[in-house]
Write a protein that holds these residues in place. Sequence first.
Motif, PDB file in Angstrom:
ATOM      1  N   PRO A 105     -13.376  17.865  -5.481  1.00 15.15           N
ATOM      2  CA  PRO A 105     -12.522  18.064  -6.653  1.00 15.15           C
ATOM      3  C   PRO A 105     -11.567  16.880  -6.782  1.00 15.15           C
ATOM      4  O   PRO A 105     -11.147  16.291  -5.768  1.00 15.15           O
ATOM      5  N   VAL A 106     -11.209  16.538  -7.999  1.00 17.94           N
ATOM      6  CA  VAL A 106     -10.406  15.332  -8.202  1.00 17.94           C
ATOM      7  C   VAL A 106      -9.043  15.430  -7.527  1.00 17.94           C
ATOM      8  O   VAL A 106      -8.424  14.396  -7.243  1.00 17.94           O
ATOM      9  N   GLU A 107      -8.573  16.637  -7.232  1.00 12.05           N
ATOM     10  CA  GLU A 107      -7.286  16.786  -6.562  1.00 12.05           C
ATOM     11  C   GLU A 107      -7.303  16.202  -5.152  1.00 12.05           C
ATOM     12  O   GLU A 107      -6.243  15.943  -4.581  1.00 12.05           O
ATOM     13  N   ARG A 108      -8.488  15.990  -4.597  1.00 11.67           N
ATOM     14  CA  ARG A 108      -8.602  15.463  -3.240  1.00 11.67           C
ATOM     15  C   ARG A 108      -9.088  14.017  -3.221  1.00 11.67           C
ATOM     16  O   ARG A 108      -9.472  13.500  -2.176  1.00 11.67           O
ATOM     17  N   VAL A 109      -9.062  13.385  -4.378  1.00 11.51           N
ATOM     18  CA  VAL A 109      -9.557  12.021  -4.525  1.00 11.51           C
ATOM     19  C   VAL A 109      -8.426  11.136  -5.017  1.00 11.51           C
ATOM     20  O   VAL A 109      -7.718  11.482  -5.962  1.00 11.51           O
ATOM     21  N   VAL A 110      -8.250   9.975  -4.377  1.00  9.18           N
ATOM     22  CA  VAL A 110      -7.150   9.068  -4.700  1.00  9.18           C
ATOM     23  C   VAL A 110      -7.710   7.660  -4.876  1.00  9.18           C
ATOM     24  O   VAL A 110      -8.530   7.206  -4.062  1.00  9.18           O
ATOM     25  N   HIS A 111      -7.274   6.963  -5.908  1.00 10.47           N
ATOM     26  CA  HIS A 111      -7.715   5.582  -6.115  1.00 10.47           C
ATOM     27  C   HIS A 111      -7.273   4.711  -4.940  1.00 10.47           C
ATOM     28  O   HIS A 111      -6.103   4.738  -4.528  1.00 10.47           O
ATOM     29  N   LEU A 112      -8.207   3.935  -4.409  1.00 11.14           N
ATOM     30  CA  LEU A 112      -7.886   2.988  -3.342  1.00 11.14           C
ATOM     31  C   LEU A 112      -7.272   1.741  -3.969  1.00 11.14           C
ATOM     32  O   LEU A 112      -7.872   1.137  -4.868  1.00 11.14           O
ATOM     33  N   PRO A 113      -6.077   1.352  -3.542  1.00 13.93           N
ATOM     34  CA  PRO A 113      -5.420   0.202  -4.176  1.00 13.93           C
ATOM     35  C   PRO A 113      -6.257  -1.073  -4.093  1.00 13.93           C
ATOM     36  O   PRO A 113      -7.036  -1.267  -3.149  1.00 13.93           O
ATOM     37  N   VAL A 114      -6.073  -1.929  -5.052  1.00 16.49           N
ATOM     38  CA  VAL A 114      -6.749  -3.221  -5.068  1.00 16.49           C
ATOM     39  C   VAL A 114      -6.386  -3.977  -3.788  1.00 16.49           C
ATOM     40  O   VAL A 114      -5.219  -4.071  -3.411  1.00 16.49           O
ATOM     41  N   GLY A 115      -7.395  -4.491  -3.127  1.00 15.96           N
ATOM     42  CA  GLY A 115      -7.171  -5.255  -1.907  1.00 15.96           C
ATOM     43  C   GLY A 115      -7.146  -4.423  -0.644  1.00 15.96           C
ATOM     44  O   GLY A 115      -7.221  -4.970   0.463  1.00 15.96           O
TER      45      GLY A 115
END
Length: 338
Positions: A105-115
């Motif tokens: 579910p999207v609540e458990r997904v976080v964008h990984l920062p650039v770099g």
Amino acid sequence: MRAVTYSETGPSRVLRLVERDQPAPGPGEVRVRMVRAGVNPTDWKFRATQMNGEYDEVAPGQDGAGVIDAVGPGVAGFAEGDRVWLVLAQYGRWLGTAAEYTVQPVERVVHLPVGASYDLGASLGVPAVTAHRALTAGEDVSRLSPGAMSGMTVLVAGGAGAVGNAAIQLARWAGATVLTTVSSDEKAALAIAAGAHQSVNYRVADAASELRALCPEGVDLVVEVALAQNVGLDVEVLRNRGTIAYYADNGGAEASVPVRGTFAKNLRLQGLLLYTLGADLLEAATIDVNAAAANGAIRVGDEVGMPLHHYPLEELAAAHDAVEAGAVGKVLVDVAEE
């Protein structure tokens, strides 16, 4: 797809490399092609003692990082090709991060920062979110950002561990002075590399005196891994209205609390467990941790006292054994090529 699963509790030999159908994301879900998975003590403890509710088979792993390759209906803010990290991936589900693909579910997904590397992404979930809750469990700070803990002193018990390392880095990013207790010179070096200002060996005759000399006015907050073992020391070195935030039962399952010492100082004892944290605190933690990662304020590797140990997916049992044996640093599983 390849996955490592277990269908009965027990030692690491219950883990099996299997082939399973590739899952499809449902409404509000994304599918992630896993690159790296993190292994935490909670993974082997869960495998050793209990199954997962209604599921007859479990692919373990709460933490990991990879690339979204499919998006379910109703998903906003995520797209195919996004690099992400996961938190609580296997909680209440059969399919965690020990697989080539996982649906979350999207609540458990976080964008990984650039770099940010996949190694870092797979190291954030359990350790960093736990550390965030501990650092914000007192009455002074509810969110972390640069300067949020300016003027405060934090004592991190077990600063060479994964949660301790994350707590040191996050507290430093937020502007705190950080002290730590460790059991050896080698672990002291790791905690100092993470950013601790001073370390004290808790096995010395009078660790409390050493800590009071470093912070005569008393520390504001203790991030505690072994309450039963350390509560007397913690109460002695805390300032009035300070907080002990404890997240594990290392050193004993029951603690004898100095009643007069705690109420005389108006102290707060705050237990915390990631699984029951609540959506609001989990969201706040992932936002702040991600900001720290984007800023380069939380990292992994030898240079910050968090050595990395890599295992291929088919050797997940050995990775579990390494964590259970107390591996110093972060154990990661290489699921796929970057």
